[in-house]
Design an enzyme around this catalytic site. Structure first.
Site, PDB file in Angstrom:
ATOM      1  N   HIS A 103      31.717  38.864  36.745  1.00  0.00           N
ATOM      2  CA  HIS A 103      32.404  38.101  35.689  1.00  0.00           C
ATOM      3  C   HIS A 103      31.414  37.401  34.759  1.00  0.00           C
ATOM      4  O   HIS A 103      31.646  37.292  33.561  1.00  0.00           O
ATOM      5  CB  HIS A 103      33.358  37.077  36.316  1.00  0.00           C
ATOM      6  CG  HIS A 103      34.586  37.699  36.917  1.00  0.00           C
ATOM      7  ND1 HIS A 103      35.576  38.278  36.155  1.00  0.00           N
ATOM      8  CD2 HIS A 103      34.967  37.861  38.206  1.00  0.00           C
ATOM      9  CE1 HIS A 103      36.522  38.756  36.944  1.00  0.00           C
ATOM     10  NE2 HIS A 103      36.179  38.524  38.211  1.00  0.00           N
ATOM     11  N   SER A 157      39.448  34.622  41.662  1.00  0.00           N
ATOM     12  CA  SER A 157      38.569  35.552  42.383  1.00  0.00           C
ATOM     13  C   SER A 157      38.259  35.112  43.805  1.00  0.00           C
ATOM     14  O   SER A 157      38.071  33.914  44.056  1.00  0.00           O
ATOM     15  CB  SER A 157      37.245  35.683  41.615  1.00  0.00           C
ATOM     16  OG  SER A 157      37.502  36.196  40.313  1.00  0.00           O
TER      17      SER A 157
END
Ligand SMILES: CC(C)(COP(=O)(O)OP(=O)(O)O)[C@@H](O)C(=O)NCCC(N)=O
Length: 460
Positions: free
Chosen positions: A390, A292
């Protein structure tokens, strides 16, 4: 004009049927829905605000009726249960906004669901831009969100795998929507749906050809620590025969395409659904992780440096030795000029060009980045939106990677650092509950080590 709005609304927003006739009432003509959609579509932004304010205020819940029913419910507390349930059901029905029926009817006409998704996008924009402070707009958003959450629940969504054989229209759309690592050209796109890659989207029958959320996956030997190896321009399009080179699935980009579906958690469901699909395709696959970006880290750091400069607390960020190196490399005097020099280096990414600065700054930036992701909060949750996403899904903040994104954007936005949020499948639901209820972030030893280095050096 205003009278036009009131006239239209009074005509197409049918009054709520009485409790007794609520199931027998013939639905209003479809023309009401079509007229509403057509009229709304013709309004400019300004008028849409006025129209939605009027709709939510004058055609919402009958507050007076509700309070009377509430009083009645209080009166029946000593009565038998059947009577109490009856009055509760009247109260429940009385809390239905008048416009909810219209929204339901619109969802049944051609293009109606897409219209309502876009309508909610407008409502969300009004709320976020604070263009209107009326609580009724929030009520309208709540009603829209609950309807959309029902219509877009996982069971009604279709998982589509997008390949080079998919229709051009879909390939063109997903390349347009790709927000995290923009797709440069057809070659790039072909690579991202080719061997050792997977691309999935959720679609809905009511919005044909429209990918609602798109997930890009790389199939790798182990968990990737840099994005260049995944999205680099040219690479061998080797086949997937050699299965024991496929042990990990790396989610390197996910984007939802419908602003009006924000909060419906499609991305979370898509990741979990894709994991299940990959597990059946590769039974031995045991590593599932994101790679990410860390949007906002650089600007957060510059703000921090300015603040510490003002408070003369530079020594709380870097050690004596580290400041000495920075002063030498930038020729700046100790104290606030050194902090300013460092701030400028980060703002211009100049530091990347000097070997010495890079090795001095690696431990500094890594521990600052760990603190930014793990320590910086907004209302108790992770400040960084990607971390928050997340962590809500139950992922573990697993590994910070230095030199993970050397593209100009990567260096500018996050000093080239990227992070793996790892999905330990039998821990995600526990982690998600821990995070959402107790605001506890599950992190690896590497991350916790970096955080404690930050806390030691800044005596936090
Ligand atoms: C990260 C995304 C996909 C999460 O979407 P979703 O799971 O539907 O969450 P939400 O929008 O329902 O809160 C979404 O927030 C998004 O598209 N963000 C911008 C691109 C990115 N990946 O940060």
């Amino acid at each position: 004009g205003v009278t036009g709005m009131e006239e239209i609304l009074a005509r197409v927003v049918a009054p709520l049927p009485t409790y007794e006739t609520r199931d027998k009432y013939p639905p209003p003509p479809e023309s009401n829905s079509l007229e509403f959609m057509h009229f709304y579509g013709s309004l400019d932004k300004e008028d849409k605000l006025g129209f939605l304010t009027k709709l939510s205020q004058d055609f919402g819940v009958d507050h007076k009726g509700v309070s009377e029913l509430a009083l009645r419910l209080l009166d029946t507390q000593l009565r038998d249960l059947a009577t109490i349930l009856q009055v509760e059901d009247r109260l429940r029905y009385g809390l239905t906004p008048r416009y909810k029926q219209l929204l339901n009817h619109i969802s049944r006409v051609e293009g109606g669901v897409k219209f309502l998704v876009d309508l909610r996008a407008d409502v969300l924009e009004i709320i976020s831009s604070k263009a209107s402070e009326t609580p009724h707009i929030r009520d309208l958003n709540g009603t829209l969100k609950s309807l959309l959450s029902e219509w877009f629940s996982v069971g009604l969504l279709r998982l589509e795998r997008i390949t080079w054989q998919s229709p051009c229209e879909i390939l063109q759309r997903i390349s347009q929507y790709e927000a995290v690592h923009p797709i440069r050209n057809w070659t790039d796109l072909k690579r991202r749906v080719g061997p050792h890659r997977r691309c999935y989207a959720f679609t809905h029958a009511a919005m044909p050809g429209e990918p609602l959320v798109v997930l890009y996956v790389a199939l790798t030997e182990d968990i990737s620590d840099n994005i260049q190896s995944i999205v680099r321009e040219f690479a061998t399009l080797d086949s997937e025969e050699d299965v024991n080179k496929i042990n990990a699935a790396i989610f390197y980009s996910i984007s939802s395409t419908q602003a009006g579906l924000q909060g419906v958690e499609l991305g979370n469901y898509l990741i979990k659904r894709v994991v299940r699909g990959l597990q059946s395709e590769f039974p031995h696959m045991a590593q599932f992780s994101s790679l990410s970006p860390i949007p906002g880290f650089s600007s957060w750091l510059q703000g921090l440096l300015s603040q510490y400069k003002k408070e003369g607390r530079g020594s709380d960020l870097l050690s004596e030795q580290e400041w000495k190196e920075v002063e030498q490399a930038t020729g700046s005097a100790p104290g606030s000029t050194a902090i300013e020099a460092l701030r400028k280096l980060i703002a211009t990414s100049e530091w990347m060009r000097s070997e010495r600065l890079t090795c001095v700054l690696e431990p500094v930036l890594m521990r600052l980045c760990a603190w930014y992701l793990y320590g910086e909060k907004r209302r108790g949750y992770a400040l960084n939106p990607v971390a928050n996403f997340h962590l809500q899904n139950g992922a573990t903040m697993w590994r910070l990677n230095w030199n993970a994104d050397t593209s100009p954007r990567g260096v500018e936005n996050s000093c080239g650092v990227m992070v793996n949020y790892r999905y330990f499948l039998n821990e995600t639901s526990k982690n998600s509950t821990l995070y959402l209820q107790n605001k506890v972030i599950t992190a690896s030893e590497q991350v916790l080590g970096l955080v404690s280095q930050f806390q030691k050096s800044s005596k936090l």
